[in-house]
Scaffold this motif. Structure first.
Motif, mmCIF file in Angstrom:
data_model
loop_
_atom_site.group_PDB
_atom_site.id
_atom_site.type_symbol
_atom_site.label_atom_id
_atom_site.label_comp_id
_atom_site.label_asym_id
_atom_site.label_seq_id
_atom_site.Cartn_x
_atom_site.Cartn_y
_atom_site.Cartn_z
ATOM 1 N N ASN A 1 1.926 18.003 3.338
ATOM 2 C CA ASN A 1 2.478 16.697 3.693
ATOM 3 C C ASN A 1 2.839 16.587 5.170
ATOM 4 O OD1 ASN A 1 2.333 15.000 1.460
ATOM 5 N ND2 ASN A 1 4.174 15.866 0.521
ATOM 6 N N SER A 2 3.033 17.717 5.831
ATOM 7 C CA SER A 2 3.324 17.686 7.266
ATOM 8 C C SER A 2 2.098 17.329 8.092
ATOM 9 C CB SER A 2 3.894 19.043 7.714
ATOM 10 O OG SER A 2 5.118 19.295 7.053
ATOM 11 N N ALA A 3 0.935 17.298 7.470
ATOM 12 C CA ALA A 3 -0.276 16.747 8.092
ATOM 13 C C ALA A 3 -0.584 15.377 7.525
ATOM 14 C CB ALA A 3 -1.468 17.679 7.863
ATOM 15 N N ALA A 4 -0.551 15.263 6.193
ATOM 16 C CA ALA A 4 -1.049 14.062 5.532
ATOM 17 C C ALA A 4 -0.121 12.865 5.661
ATOM 18 C CB ALA A 4 -1.300 14.362 4.051
ATOM 19 N N ALA A 5 1.188 13.075 5.568
ATOM 20 C CA ALA A 5 2.108 11.935 5.519
ATOM 21 C C ALA A 5 2.065 11.136 6.820
ATOM 22 C CB ALA A 5 3.524 12.414 5.229
ATOM 23 N N TYR A 6 2.135 11.821 7.953
ATOM 24 C CA TYR A 6 2.080 11.103 9.230
ATOM 25 C C TYR A 6 0.762 10.351 9.384
ATOM 26 C CZ TYR A 6 1.004 10.227 14.079
ATOM 27 O OH TYR A 6 0.583 9.623 15.242
ATOM 28 N N ALA A 7 -0.336 11.014 9.036
ATOM 29 C CA ALA A 7 -1.645 10.377 9.191
ATOM 30 C C ALA A 7 -1.751 9.115 8.343
ATOM 31 C CB ALA A 7 -2.749 11.365 8.815
ATOM 32 N N MET B 1 0.851 -1.196 0.000
ATOM 33 C CA MET B 1 0.000 0.000 0.000
ATOM 34 C C MET B 1 0.884 1.242 0.000
ATOM 35 S SD MET B 1 -2.966 -1.069 2.702
ATOM 36 C CE MET B 1 -1.752 -1.487 3.964
ATOM 37 N N LEU B 2 0.829 1.996 -1.074
ATOM 38 C CA LEU B 2 1.654 3.194 -1.218
ATOM 39 C C LEU B 2 0.814 4.333 -1.753
ATOM 40 C CD1 LEU B 2 4.475 4.643 -1.326
ATOM 41 C CD2 LEU B 2 4.644 3.788 -3.676
ATOM 42 N N VAL B 3 1.002 5.522 -1.175
ATOM 43 C CA VAL B 3 0.409 6.750 -1.683
ATOM 44 C C VAL B 3 1.534 7.696 -2.066
ATOM 45 C CG1 VAL B 3 -0.990 8.784 -1.132
ATOM 46 C CG2 VAL B 3 -1.675 6.535 -0.280
ATOM 47 N N ILE B 4 1.471 8.254 -3.270
ATOM 48 C CA ILE B 4 2.360 9.335 -3.678
ATOM 49 C C ILE B 4 1.644 10.646 -3.371
ATOM 50 C CG2 ILE B 4 3.580 10.436 -5.588
ATOM 51 C CD1 ILE B 4 3.562 7.673 -6.992
ATOM 52 N N SER B 5 2.262 11.485 -2.549
ATOM 53 C CA SER B 5 1.608 12.706 -2.076
ATOM 54 C C SER B 5 2.467 13.913 -2.408
ATOM 55 C CB SER B 5 1.373 12.617 -0.564
ATOM 56 O OG SER B 5 0.702 13.760 -0.081
ATOM 57 N N ILE B 6 1.951 14.776 -3.273
ATOM 58 C CA ILE B 6 2.702 15.929 -3.771
ATOM 59 C C ILE B 6 2.045 17.195 -3.243
ATOM 60 C CG2 ILE B 6 3.589 17.078 -5.834
ATOM 61 C CD1 ILE B 6 2.912 14.454 -7.376
ATOM 62 N N GLN B 7 2.680 17.839 -2.258
ATOM 63 C CA GLN B 7 2.124 19.059 -1.682
ATOM 64 C C GLN B 7 3.149 19.745 -0.798
ATOM 65 O OE1 GLN B 7 -1.313 18.217 0.892
ATOM 66 N NE2 GLN B 7 -0.879 16.049 0.716
ATOM 67 N N GLN C 1 5.291 21.388 2.444
ATOM 68 C CA GLN C 1 5.884 20.852 3.671
ATOM 69 C C GLN C 1 6.308 22.018 4.551
ATOM 70 O OE1 GLN C 1 8.937 17.849 3.119
ATOM 71 N NE2 GLN C 1 9.906 18.355 5.070
ATOM 72 N N VAL C 2 6.058 21.886 5.867
ATOM 73 C CA VAL C 2 6.456 22.919 6.816
ATOM 74 C C VAL C 2 7.264 22.309 7.953
ATOM 75 C CG1 VAL C 2 4.504 24.446 6.312
ATOM 76 C CG2 VAL C 2 4.302 22.718 8.119
ATOM 77 N N VAL C 3 8.066 23.160 8.599
ATOM 78 C CA VAL C 3 8.856 22.722 9.758
ATOM 79 C C VAL C 3 7.978 22.658 11.004
ATOM 80 C CG1 VAL C 3 10.798 23.320 11.263
ATOM 81 C CG2 VAL C 3 10.970 23.675 8.779
ATOM 82 N N HIS C 4 7.167 23.697 11.204
ATOM 83 C CA HIS C 4 6.298 23.790 12.379
ATOM 84 C C HIS C 4 4.846 23.687 11.950
ATOM 85 C CE1 HIS C 4 4.432 25.126 16.091
ATOM 86 N NE2 HIS C 4 3.839 26.105 15.422
ATOM 87 N N GLY C 5 4.099 22.823 12.614
ATOM 88 C CA GLY C 5 2.675 22.712 12.340
ATOM 89 C C GLY C 5 2.336 21.525 11.461
ATOM 90 N N ALA D 1 6.437 11.107 -0.163
ATOM 91 C CA ALA D 1 6.048 12.510 0.018
ATOM 92 C C ALA D 1 6.969 13.416 -0.788
ATOM 93 C CB ALA D 1 6.085 12.882 1.496
ATOM 94 N N VAL D 2 6.404 14.133 -1.755
ATOM 95 C CA VAL D 2 7.170 15.034 -2.607
ATOM 96 C C VAL D 2 6.787 16.470 -2.249
ATOM 97 C CG1 VAL D 2 7.693 15.716 -4.977
ATOM 98 C CG2 VAL D 2 7.148 13.315 -4.454
ATOM 99 N N PRO D 3 7.741 17.299 -1.776
ATOM 100 C CA PRO D 3 7.399 18.668 -1.370
ATOM 101 C C PRO D 3 7.351 19.625 -2.558
ATOM 102 C CG PRO D 3 9.724 18.259 -0.977
ATOM 103 C CD PRO D 3 9.149 16.963 -1.501
ATOM 104 N N THR D 4 6.426 20.581 -2.495
ATOM 105 C CA THR D 4 6.394 21.684 -3.449
ATOM 106 C C THR D 4 6.873 22.984 -2.807
ATOM 107 O OG1 THR D 4 4.075 22.098 -2.890
ATOM 108 C CG2 THR D 4 4.515 20.668 -4.786
ATOM 109 N N THR D 5 6.844 23.024 -1.485
ATOM 110 C CA THR D 5 7.392 24.144 -0.723
ATOM 111 C C THR D 5 8.166 23.579 0.466
ATOM 112 O OG1 THR D 5 5.616 24.403 0.920
ATOM 113 C CG2 THR D 5 5.287 25.468 -1.224
ATOM 114 N N LEU D 6 9.048 24.380 0.999
ATOM 115 C CA LEU D 6 9.683 24.070 2.274
ATOM 116 C C LEU D 6 9.687 25.366 3.076
ATOM 117 C CD1 LEU D 6 10.986 21.987 4.055
ATOM 118 C CD2 LEU D 6 13.189 22.501 3.007
#
Length: 272
Positions: free
Chosen positions: A17-23, A1-7, A9-13, A33-38
């Motif tokens: 992907n900083s919400a979705a990947a952990y969940a 089971m794999l999801v590719i998630s492109i969105q 990413q933040v350090v705090h909060g 998890a592929v970041p579009t922002t950092l």
């Protein structure tokens, strides 16, 4: 089971992907998890560090996803906040290639273009979402404002919601999960998440809490993707996601924090 998630990413909060990947991982699903922002935090804080990632970097990371054969392994592909028109075009190119390469792939497009009557992305992003990403999607998760904007229709009741979902689908077929809905028959003190599939509505109401932490839409999208990757039917996936988010929001309210209290993820519909 794999999801590719492109969105994003933040350090705090907990947004993007900083919400979705952990969940998704907490639900037992692997995530590419592929970041579009950092960024240091959500842009609505008084200060912001970091940046939208360069289109060349995002495109290069997506090429790496393909080279590792992750598209072949994935059950669900998610796109969210894209950051720039260039990133939007690169992601759309990837989505098109991925869907040709893996015909079983479920593509979930979260528009992430605005809220509360305000568009907060560049026009170029909106155009790519409207003309390239949504026509390719199996499922989309707009909030009520985004659904109105993308469909060109005002939504006041269930008839209006159905019409907007039909307009969004165009010539194709796409399931719509409309979030943050308040319709004429929504009970006082409630808000609704509404699944529209083949013109049929499934409505999930929860009490409206006096808090608005960032990232609830990103979390919803991630949880739906996780449940779909595990083989849940669409209605069950949405119901479980809504129940989990409400449990997170109750805990966040009790803690009195600005950011969602996401860890540990509430064990809704699974063994703790």
């Amino acid at each position: 089971m794999l999801v590719i998630s492109i969105q994003s990413q933040v350090v705090h909060g907990h947004v993007g992907n900083s919400a979705a990947a952990y969940a998704m991982q907490a639900e037992g699903v692997n995530v590419a998890a592929v970041p579009t922002t950092l960024l240091s935090n959500h842009p609505r804080y008084p200060s912001l560090r970091g940046r939208v990632l360069e289109t060349e970097l995002v495109a290069d990371l997506l090429k790496g996803v393909e080279e590792r054969d992750l598209v072949d392994e994935a059950a669900v592909l998610v796109t969210g906040y894209l950051g720039s028109p260039g990133n939007a075009a690169a992601v759309a190119d990837f989505v098109e290639r991925a869907l040709i390469r893996n015909s079983r792939l479920i593509y979930l497009c979260d528009p992430v273009i605005g809220d509360d009557g305000r568009v907060y992305v560049a026009d170029g992003i909106l155009d790519v979402v409207r003309h390239r990403l949504l026509p390719a999607a199996n499922l989309t998760t707009p909030n009520q404002f985004e659904l109105e904007l993308l469909s060109g229709l005002t939504i006041a009741d269930t008839q209006g919601l159905r019409a907007a979902c039909t307009a969004l689908a165009g010539e194709g077929r796409i399931d719509v999960v409309a979030t943050g809905c308040t319709l004429t028959d929504t009970a006082d003190g409630q808000m609704e998440t509404i699944l529209c599939s083949d013109g049929q509505l499934s409505r999930f109401a929860t009490p409206r809490l006096p808090i608005r932490p960032y990232g609830t839409g990103d979390l919803l999208t991630g949880l739906i993707a996780a449940h779909l990757a595990k083989g849940k039917a669409m209605e069950a996936a949405v119901r479980l996601a809504v129940e989990t988010i409400f449990a997170v929001l109750v805990r966040t309210q009790e803690a009195g924090t600005a950011e969602m209290r996401l860890v540990p993820l509430p064990s809704v519909g699974r063994k703790p």
